[in-house]
Motif scaffolding. Structure first.
Motif, short mmCIF file in Angstrom:
data_model
loop_
_atom_site.label_atom_id
_atom_site.label_comp_id
_atom_site.label_asym_id
_atom_site.label_seq_id
_atom_site.Cartn_x
_atom_site.Cartn_y
_atom_site.Cartn_z
N ASP A 6 74.26 32.69 8.19
CA ASP A 6 72.96 32.91 8.80
C ASP A 6 71.92 32.90 7.68
OD1 ASP A 6 71.00 33.62 10.73
OD2 ASP A 6 71.24 35.74 10.22
N LEU A 7 70.64 32.75 8.07
CA LEU A 7 69.57 32.66 7.08
C LEU A 7 68.91 34.02 6.86
CD1 LEU A 7 67.84 30.96 5.18
CD2 LEU A 7 66.46 30.27 7.16
N ASP A 8 67.97 34.37 7.73
CA ASP A 8 67.25 35.64 7.58
C ASP A 8 68.20 36.81 7.79
OD1 ASP A 8 64.73 34.42 7.17
OD2 ASP A 8 64.48 34.13 9.32
N GLY A 9 68.22 37.71 6.83
CA GLY A 9 69.09 38.87 6.93
C GLY A 9 70.42 38.71 6.22
N VAL A 10 70.73 37.48 5.79
CA VAL A 10 71.95 37.23 5.03
C VAL A 10 71.59 36.52 3.72
CG1 VAL A 10 74.23 36.12 4.99
CG2 VAL A 10 73.40 37.18 7.10
N LEU A 11 71.22 35.27 3.81
CA LEU A 11 70.87 34.52 2.60
C LEU A 11 69.48 34.87 2.08
CD1 LEU A 11 72.21 31.00 3.59
CD2 LEU A 11 73.10 32.43 1.74
N ALA A 12 68.63 35.37 2.96
CA ALA A 12 67.26 35.67 2.55
C ALA A 12 66.75 36.91 3.25
CB ALA A 12 66.35 34.48 2.88
N HIS A 13 65.84 37.58 2.58
CA HIS A 13 65.12 38.71 3.17
C HIS A 13 63.88 38.17 3.87
CE1 HIS A 13 67.62 41.41 0.78
NE2 HIS A 13 67.37 40.65 -0.26
N TYR A 14 63.56 38.73 5.02
CA TYR A 14 62.42 38.25 5.80
C TYR A 14 61.41 39.38 5.98
CZ TYR A 14 59.71 36.65 9.85
OH TYR A 14 58.70 36.30 10.70
N ASP A 15 60.14 39.09 5.67
CA ASP A 15 59.05 40.05 5.77
C ASP A 15 58.06 39.54 6.81
OD1 ASP A 15 56.81 41.66 5.49
OD2 ASP A 15 56.89 41.68 3.30
N HIS A 16 58.18 40.07 8.03
CA HIS A 16 57.35 39.61 9.14
C HIS A 16 55.87 39.86 8.87
CE1 HIS A 16 56.77 38.37 13.30
NE2 HIS A 16 56.03 39.44 13.51
N ALA A 17 55.56 41.03 8.32
CA ALA A 17 54.16 41.38 8.07
C ALA A 17 53.50 40.41 7.10
CB ALA A 17 54.07 42.82 7.56
N ALA A 18 54.24 39.97 6.10
CA ALA A 18 53.68 39.03 5.13
C ALA A 18 53.31 37.71 5.80
CB ALA A 18 54.68 38.79 4.00
N ARG A 19 54.13 37.27 6.71
CA ARG A 19 53.85 36.02 7.43
C ARG A 19 52.57 36.16 8.25
NH1 ARG A 19 57.98 33.38 11.83
NH2 ARG A 19 56.90 31.38 12.15
N LEU A 20 52.42 37.28 8.94
CA LEU A 20 51.21 37.52 9.72
C LEU A 20 49.98 37.56 8.84
CD1 LEU A 20 52.39 40.26 12.26
CD2 LEU A 20 52.02 37.82 12.71
N ARG A 21 50.09 38.19 7.67
CA ARG A 21 48.93 38.30 6.78
C ARG A 21 48.45 36.94 6.32
NH1 ARG A 21 51.78 42.73 4.64
NH2 ARG A 21 52.58 41.46 2.92
N VAL A 22 49.37 36.07 5.94
CA VAL A 22 48.97 34.75 5.47
C VAL A 22 48.32 33.94 6.60
CG1 VAL A 22 49.80 32.54 4.59
CG2 VAL A 22 50.65 34.68 3.62
N LEU A 23 48.93 33.96 7.77
CA LEU A 23 48.36 33.21 8.89
C LEU A 23 47.00 33.76 9.29
CD1 LEU A 23 51.55 32.64 11.05
CD2 LEU A 23 50.23 30.89 9.82
N ALA A 24 46.84 35.08 9.24
CA ALA A 24 45.55 35.68 9.56
C ALA A 24 44.49 35.26 8.54
CB ALA A 24 45.68 37.20 9.61
N GLY A 25 44.87 35.28 7.27
CA GLY A 25 43.91 34.90 6.24
C GLY A 25 43.52 33.44 6.32
N ARG A 26 44.46 32.57 6.61
CA ARG A 26 44.17 31.13 6.67
C ARG A 26 43.34 30.76 7.90
NH1 ARG A 26 47.70 28.05 3.47
NH2 ARG A 26 48.14 29.28 1.59
N SER A 27 43.53 31.50 8.97
CA SER A 27 42.84 31.14 10.23
C SER A 27 41.59 31.97 10.48
CB SER A 27 43.80 31.31 11.40
OG SER A 27 44.17 32.68 11.54
N ASP A 28 41.34 32.94 9.60
CA ASP A 28 40.22 33.86 9.78
C ASP A 28 40.32 34.60 11.12
OD1 ASP A 28 37.92 35.17 8.89
OD2 ASP A 28 36.58 33.74 9.88
N ALA A 29 41.54 34.96 11.48
CA ALA A 29 41.81 35.75 12.68
C ALA A 29 42.48 37.04 12.24
CB ALA A 29 42.71 34.99 13.64
N ASP A 30 42.54 38.03 13.12
CA ASP A 30 43.25 39.25 12.72
C ASP A 30 44.74 39.09 13.02
OD1 ASP A 30 43.90 40.47 15.42
OD2 ASP A 30 41.71 40.49 15.57
N ALA A 31 45.53 39.94 12.36
CA ALA A 31 46.98 39.82 12.47
C ALA A 31 47.46 40.04 13.90
CB ALA A 31 47.67 40.81 11.52
N ASP A 32 46.80 40.89 14.65
CA ASP A 32 47.21 41.12 16.04
C ASP A 32 47.03 39.86 16.88
OD1 ASP A 32 47.91 43.74 15.52
OD2 ASP A 32 46.02 44.58 16.24
N ALA A 33 45.94 39.15 16.65
CA ALA A 33 45.70 37.90 17.38
C ALA A 33 46.76 36.86 17.02
CB ALA A 33 44.30 37.37 17.09
#
Length: 206
Positions: free
Chosen positions: A11-38
């Motif tokens: 498996d990938l996330d949780g076995v071969l790699a650690h996954y940080d959901h919040a980090a993904r939201l932060r980058v997408l929010a910053g790139r789109s000028d939207a808030d993380a909840d949106a």
């Protein structure tokens, strides 16, 4: 007699790699000028990510539909960068996979979308070249773990039978799905237990 392992599926996330959901939201929010909840509502709560993981969107289609639901421009590069920010290869598990690869094919089987599969070398470079050409995801089969059929389809691509294959996943239900398909499987709870299990299965260098 049980066949010697010819393939080990990770498996990938949780076995071969650690996954940080919040980090993904932060980058997408910053790139789109939207808030993380949106961002969370447009990509996850709307069901878009789930649909993409089941193959209902290709990479480009997933990005376009995400932008439409968010109501903001989003690029493929934005989505790749966000996924990259959310993933960190587990160096110890990866080193173990390299040792296993001296005796068997190693491959990735993940419940994930085509965007991740097609861009994984950029998203998580340490996984390559070890897994080059052997990254399989639920979207390409339009099936998801723990459905036993996905393991059979994946092994068909690798030219192996269930009796020749091992599978490792951090979700117990996915390991059980693999067992129902005829594979030997391990619910991943940590490196020491995984190493001991692989040794029991014939990997003396694990």
């Amino acid at each position: 007699m049980i066949a010697a392992p010819a393939v080990v599926l990770f498996d990938l996330d949780g076995v071969l790699a650690h996954y940080d959901h919040a980090a993904r939201l932060r980058v997408l929010a910053g790139r789109s000028d939207a808030d993380a909840d949106a961002v969370a509502r447009a990509l996850f709560e709307s069901g878009l990510e789930r649909d993409a993981d089941l193959g209902l969107h290709d990479a480009r289609g997933q990005v376009d539909e995400f932008a439409r639901r968010l109501g903001r421009p989003v690029s493929l590069a934005d989505c790749v960068d966000a996924r990259r920010a959310s993933m960190r290869a587990d160096a110890d598990v990866l080193a173990l996979a390299r040792r296993v690869a001296r005796q068997a094919q190693v491959a990735i089987l993940t419940n994930n979308n085509l965007l991740l599969r097609d861009h994984l070398a950029a998203i998580c470079p340490p996984l390559f070249p070890l897994f080059e050409g052997r990254v399989f995801c639920s979207a390409q089969f339009r099936l998801a773990k723990p459905d036993p059929a996905i393991f059979l389809h994946c092994l068909g691509q690798l030219g192996a039978t269930p009796a020749q294959a091992l599978f490792v996943d951090d979700k117990a239900e996915n390991a059980e799905g693999a067992r129902r398909a005829g594979l030997r499987a391990q619910h991943y709870t940590g490196l020491p237990a995984l190493r001991a299990w692989l040794r029991e299965c014939g990997f003396a260098d694990a």
